[in-house]
Design a protein around this motif. Structure first.
Motif: not given
Length: 284
Positions: A104, A124, A136
């Motif tokens: 992420s 997410e 993440a």
């Protein structure tokens, strides 16, 4: 088994190398769109299978026997990236993975001028609803310093729109941290910020560049619309220029101003500084 997607790319290719320092190659599988490009990994004992975020059956087959799956975010600008990510997450769940990790970005959220952050936020959300443990990896920015800073070595200036504090993380550090998390006994549940101990600005890059070269490198702030016009004049499509501008706007709105010690703790040392990264650019 740990399954890594995108292992022929720069980030997760480095992650695989760091994993190899911790576990034998027989415990690592890679899921790649073009297995022929991963032949060197197969020759070293890694399990290589074809997997594509656009092919649910293939990606699920590539995830077979996985305890953990590391998903690299899609870079296909022509695709529905969130749908691709959902396909990959669902395949990992169906394959029986006990934990899913995803690359992420720091600052992820829906309320931001920088579009990729909303894509990461939606991904997410799907991870959180998947029913399995997830992590993440919210990496700071990384990539090509030439694109970030422009031709400062020839012009003596970093001429960009106004910016704010952000983390520029060396990709090698992000990869090493991912490998450390994958092989850790700790859960690292949910979002994990992998950023510098203190954020930086383009003025910090200019100062570091001046020290490294022994000549002044100035930070010049260019008006947003003037910068877009200059980019278009240099052959950059307007949509691309405005996309890049949105990143600068997000920095000055404070979306990337946070700091966190986790990356430093995982590395067991300070992350590579902007000065060190600049030195690599100069020597490279």
């Amino acid at each position: 088994m740990i399954i890594v997607t995108g292992a022929t790319g720069t980030l997760n290719g480095a992650t695989v190398e760091h994993l190899l320092e911790r576990v034998p190659p027989s415990h690592i599988g890679v899921s790649v769109r073009a297995p022929e490009r991963a032949r060197p990994l197969a020759d070293r004992g890694f399990r290589v299978r074809r997997g594509s975020y656009d092919d649910p059956a293939a990606i699920r087959h590539s995830f077979a026997d996985a305890e953990q799956v590391l998903l690299v975010s899609s870079n296909d600008i022509t695709a529905d990236v969130v749908a691709q990510h959902r396909t990959a997450i669902d395949a990992a769940v169906a394959a029986g993975a006990r934990r899913i990790l995803y690359t992420s970005a720091h600052g992820t959220g829906f309320d931001t001028p920088y579009p990729p952050l909303a894509i990461h936020a939606a991904t997410e959300e799907h991870l959180a609803a998947s029913g399995v443990a997830w992590t993440a990896l919210r990496n700071g920015f990384y990539g090509d310093l030439g694109q970030l800073l422009g031709p400062w070595q020839s012009t003596g200036t970093i001429a960009k729109p106004a910016d704010g504090p952000f983390s520029w993380v060396d990709r090698r550090d992000a990869a090493e941290a991912a490998a450390a998390i994958l092989t850790s006994d700790s859960g690292f549940d949910g979002p994990v910020d992998l950023v510098l101990p203190s954020p930086v600005t383009l003025a910090d890059f200019a100062s570091a560049a001046s020290d490294l070269t022994g000549r002044p490198v100035d930070r010049v702030v260019v008006d947003d619309e003037q910068w877009v016009a200059d980019e278009i004049a240099n052959g950059v499509p307007e949509a691309v220029a405005r996309f890049t501008l949105s990143m600068f706007q997000a920095t000055r709105d404070g979306h990337f101003a946070g700091s966190d010690p986790t990356l430093t703790r995982l590395l067991g040392r300070q992350p590579r500084s902007v000065a060190a990264q600049l030195a690599d650019q100069i020597s490279g």
